[in-house]
Design a protein around this motif. Structure first.
Motif, PDB file in Angstrom:
ATOM      1  N   PRO A  33      -6.615   2.126 -10.986  1.00 20.82           N
ATOM      2  CA  PRO A  33      -7.821   2.813 -11.461  1.00 20.82           C
ATOM      3  C   PRO A  33      -8.819   3.098 -10.340  1.00 20.82           C
ATOM      4  O   PRO A  33      -9.656   3.958 -10.451  1.00 20.82           O
ATOM      5  CB  PRO A  33      -8.435   1.861 -12.475  1.00 20.82           C
ATOM      6  CG  PRO A  33      -7.451   0.790 -12.704  1.00 20.82           C
ATOM      7  CD  PRO A  33      -6.428   0.850 -11.621  1.00 20.82           C
ATOM      8  N   ARG A  34      -8.711   2.365  -9.239  1.00 17.72           N
ATOM      9  CA  ARG A  34      -9.549   2.627  -8.068  1.00 17.72           C
ATOM     10  C   ARG A  34      -8.640   2.645  -6.851  1.00 17.72           C
ATOM     11  O   ARG A  34      -7.563   2.058  -6.856  1.00 17.72           O
ATOM     12  CB  ARG A  34     -10.645   1.581  -7.915  1.00 17.72           C
ATOM     13  CG  ARG A  34     -10.162   0.197  -7.606  1.00 17.72           C
ATOM     14  CD  ARG A  34     -11.337  -0.778  -7.438  1.00 17.72           C
ATOM     15  NE  ARG A  34     -10.880  -2.074  -7.012  1.00 17.72           N
ATOM     16  CZ  ARG A  34     -10.770  -2.474  -5.760  1.00 17.72           C
ATOM     17  NH1 ARG A  34     -11.089  -1.669  -4.780  1.00 17.72           N
ATOM     18  NH2 ARG A  34     -10.358  -3.682  -5.461  1.00 17.72           N
ATOM     19  N   SER A  35      -9.070   3.329  -5.826  1.00 21.04           N
ATOM     20  CA  SER A  35      -8.237   3.391  -4.629  1.00 21.04           C
ATOM     21  C   SER A  35      -8.194   2.025  -3.951  1.00 21.04           C
ATOM     22  O   SER A  35      -9.148   1.254  -4.015  1.00 21.04           O
ATOM     23  CB  SER A  35      -8.767   4.453  -3.667  1.00 21.04           C
ATOM     24  OG  SER A  35     -10.069   4.116  -3.242  1.00 21.04           O
ATOM     25  N   VAL A  36      -7.064   1.735  -3.323  1.00 21.52           N
ATOM     26  CA  VAL A  36      -6.901   0.470  -2.603  1.00 21.52           C
ATOM     27  C   VAL A  36      -6.446   0.764  -1.182  1.00 21.52           C
ATOM     28  O   VAL A  36      -5.775   1.749  -0.917  1.00 21.52           O
ATOM     29  CB  VAL A  36      -5.897  -0.475  -3.296  1.00 21.52           C
ATOM     30  CG1 VAL A  36      -6.423  -0.964  -4.615  1.00 21.52           C
ATOM     31  CG2 VAL A  36      -4.553   0.186  -3.475  1.00 21.52           C
ATOM     32  N   THR A  37      -6.844  -0.112  -0.287  1.00 30.28           N
ATOM     33  CA  THR A  37      -6.476   0.006   1.120  1.00 30.28           C
ATOM     34  C   THR A  37      -5.629  -1.200   1.509  1.00 30.28           C
ATOM     35  O   THR A  37      -5.527  -2.177   0.750  1.00 30.28           O
ATOM     36  CB  THR A  37      -7.731   0.052   2.001  1.00 30.28           C
ATOM     37  OG1 THR A  37      -8.423  -1.208   1.858  1.00 30.28           O
ATOM     38  CG2 THR A  37      -8.652   1.203   1.604  1.00 30.28           C
ATOM     39  N   GLU A  38      -5.061  -1.139   2.688  1.00 28.80           N
ATOM     40  CA  GLU A  38      -4.288  -2.277   3.166  1.00 28.80           C
ATOM     41  C   GLU A  38      -5.146  -3.547   3.254  1.00 28.80           C
ATOM     42  O   GLU A  38      -4.691  -4.621   2.832  1.00 28.80           O
ATOM     43  CB  GLU A  38      -3.644  -1.960   4.507  1.00 28.80           C
ATOM     44  CG  GLU A  38      -2.651  -3.008   4.936  1.00 28.80           C
ATOM     45  CD  GLU A  38      -1.813  -2.584   6.132  1.00 28.80           C
ATOM     46  OE1 GLU A  38      -1.455  -3.478   6.905  1.00 28.80           O
ATOM     47  OE2 GLU A  38      -1.541  -1.381   6.275  1.00 28.80           O
ATOM     48  N   PRO A  39      -6.402  -3.470   3.751  1.00 31.54           N
ATOM     49  CA  PRO A  39      -7.241  -4.680   3.727  1.00 31.54           C
ATOM     50  C   PRO A  39      -7.491  -5.202   2.302  1.00 31.54           C
ATOM     51  O   PRO A  39      -7.580  -6.416   2.100  1.00 31.54           O
ATOM     52  CB  PRO A  39      -8.538  -4.225   4.392  1.00 31.54           C
ATOM     53  CG  PRO A  39      -8.126  -3.114   5.295  1.00 31.54           C
ATOM     54  CD  PRO A  39      -7.028  -2.401   4.542  1.00 31.54           C
ATOM     55  N   ILE A  92       0.827  -1.200   0.000  1.00 31.57           N
ATOM     56  CA  ILE A  92       0.000   0.000   0.000  1.00 31.57           C
ATOM     57  C   ILE A  92       0.868   1.259   0.000  1.00 31.57           C
ATOM     58  O   ILE A  92       0.437   2.332  -0.443  1.00 31.57           O
ATOM     59  CB  ILE A  92      -1.010  -0.009   1.174  1.00 31.57           C
ATOM     60  CG1 ILE A  92      -2.170   0.921   0.889  1.00 31.57           C
ATOM     61  CG2 ILE A  92      -0.361   0.342   2.472  1.00 31.57           C
ATOM     62  CD1 ILE A  92      -3.043   0.480  -0.249  1.00 31.57           C
ATOM     63  N   LYS A  93       2.113   1.136   0.442  1.00 35.60           N
ATOM     64  CA  LYS A  93       3.026   2.274   0.477  1.00 35.60           C
ATOM     65  C   LYS A  93       3.773   2.467  -0.842  1.00 35.60           C
ATOM     66  O   LYS A  93       4.414   3.493  -1.040  1.00 35.60           O
ATOM     67  CB  LYS A  93       4.028   2.099   1.615  1.00 35.60           C
ATOM     68  CG  LYS A  93       3.386   2.130   2.987  1.00 35.60           C
ATOM     69  CD  LYS A  93       4.387   1.811   4.068  1.00 35.60           C
ATOM     70  CE  LYS A  93       3.674   1.690   5.411  1.00 35.60           C
ATOM     71  NZ  LYS A  93       4.546   1.134   6.440  1.00 35.60           N
TER      72      LYS A  93
END
Length: 93
Positions: free
Chosen positions: A78-84, A69-70
């Motif tokens: 194309p879409r936001s991503v999170t750690e989960p 994620i870092k």
């Protein structure tokens, strides 16, 4: 747009016939097949040094997801991503 590009890639690969499934899925299946033919791992647990214990495996997956994620590439999805989100992807591998 991406599916169109994958379809062109598949059509230009010798010996491949297209079916009704999405080109991205066909390409993933073909890549997996090639890896299996070469005797290479297609999942994380197939790696020689992958830990046998679930707790050790989970610890590594959390570390990988946190690092992913870092990375700058996470910002170009194309879409936001999170750690989960990343953890879910790693768990599927």
């Amino acid at each position: 747009v991406v599916e169109d590009r994958y379809e062109v890639l598949l059509k230009n690969t010798a010996g491949l016939t297209l079916d009704d499934s999405p080109p991205s899925e066909q390409l993933a299946q073909r890549m997996t097949h090639w890896l299996e033919q070469a005797g290479l791992a297609t999942t994380l647990p197939q790696l020689d040094r992958w830990p046998a214990s679930e707790s050790d495996s989970d610890s590594i997956l959390h570390t990988l997801a946190g690092g992913a994620i870092k990375q700058w590439t996470a910002g170009f999805n194309p879409r936001s991503v999170t750690e989960p989100d990343m953890l879910s992807l790693y768990k599927q591998a």
